[in-house]
Design an enzyme around this catalytic site. Structure first.
Site, PDB file in Angstrom:
ATOM      1  N   CYS A  24     -18.806 -22.104   9.705  1.00  0.00           N
ATOM      2  CA  CYS A  24     -17.567 -21.692   9.046  1.00  0.00           C
ATOM      3  C   CYS A  24     -17.874 -21.236   7.615  1.00  0.00           C
ATOM      4  O   CYS A  24     -18.707 -20.366   7.417  1.00  0.00           O
ATOM      5  CB  CYS A  24     -16.551 -22.835   9.108  1.00  0.00           C
ATOM      6  N   ASP A  56     -12.318 -16.136  18.001  1.00  0.00           N
ATOM      7  CA  ASP A  56     -12.139 -16.694  16.657  1.00  0.00           C
ATOM      8  C   ASP A  56     -11.244 -15.769  15.831  1.00  0.00           C
ATOM      9  O   ASP A  56     -11.649 -14.652  15.500  1.00  0.00           O
ATOM     10  CB  ASP A  56     -13.510 -16.846  15.994  1.00  0.00           C
ATOM     11  N   HIS A  94     -12.918 -20.614  17.087  1.00  0.00           N
ATOM     12  CA  HIS A  94     -13.492 -21.041  15.821  1.00  0.00           C
ATOM     13  C   HIS A  94     -13.817 -22.535  15.891  1.00  0.00           C
ATOM     14  O   HIS A  94     -13.085 -23.315  16.494  1.00  0.00           O
ATOM     15  CB  HIS A  94     -12.499 -20.772  14.677  1.00  0.00           C
TER      16      HIS A  94
END
Length: 245
Positions: A125, A183, A214
């Site tokens: 991330c 995502d 995600h």
């Protein structure tokens, strides 16, 4: 192999930064991996991932990525308030301060007898972006970047240096990107943009797109996909075994 856990507080250009250090219990010197976390800092899933990597023969250093903006030891919850605070921190801290954090870690690594000088970066991330950013450092030989946010959009404050996507040609080592096709944080148009820039800059990279959401590697919450997580762990280990040993 078994691992040992400790913490160290490093001086940086913007204040004290606490880092979790996980390393093999065996005597000897090992390659080092800087592991950059999500916006929530050093959560239990992040700590478990660090231990997994260390158990394969690496010294893993996990910095508190927003140490200037929180008290030492702050861990944000995986809830709306934690997400709100973490995102606010992400858009407050300039990338140049992350650069100086990386430099502080490199200095510390060079002073440790259990580090052999080989250095890689890894992140998920926000941390995927920071792992890519760390690859701009000439000492970083390889980077594994999982669903890296905001590289394609250049929306994080950059400070007095260019955005990450504008410096890809300065990456001397090998870099790997892994994406979830479902995502929403890095949509197809964003991935295409970054892919194009990587090719234009002639960066040494590999690229993987998987059918996942995600944060699919995080072993907490509904988006966790154990099979994809295992695949990404293997890809990351293969990269580091090949480039850092």
């Amino acid at each position: 192999m078994t691992v040992t856990h400790s913490v160290t507080d490093l001086p940086t250009a913007t204040g004290t930064m606490r880092c979790k250090v996980v390393r093999p219990t065996l005597e000897g010197a090992f390659p080092t991996v800087i592991f950059y976390s999500e916006i929530f800092q050093i959560t239990e899933p992040i700590a478990r991932t660090a231990a997994f990597l260390a158990g394969h023969g690496y010294v893993v250093i996990v910095p508190e990525v927003f140490h200037e903006l929180n008290t030492i030891g702050t861990v944000l919850a995986y809830d709306d308030s934690g997400k709100e605070k973490g995102n606010a921190d992400k858009f407050t801290k300039p990338l140049t301060d992350h650069d100086s954090d990386t430099q502080a870690i490199v200095r510390w690594v060079d002073q440790q007898s259990f580090c052999n000088g080989s250095l890689g970066s890894f992140g998920v991330c926000l941390g995927g972006h920071l792992a890519c950013r760390a690859a701009l450092h000439p000492r970083v030989q390889a980077a594994s970047c999982l669903y890296a946010t905001d590289i394609h959009s250049s929306t994080m404050p950059a400070g007095d240096k260019p955005q990450t996507i504008d410096q890809l040609s300065d990456i001397a080592g090998e870099i790997m990107f892994v994406w979830g096709r479902q995502d929403p944080h890095v949509p197809l148009v964003g991935r295409v943009h970054l892919y194009s820039q990587l090719n234009q800059s002639d960066t040494h990279y590999t690229w993987h797109e998987l059918n996942g959401q995600h944060a699919f590697i995080r072993d907490e919450g509904e988006r966790y996909d154990p099979e994809l997580a295992s695949l990404c762990q293997r890809l990351t280990l293969d990269l580091f075994h090949r480039t850092l040993r």
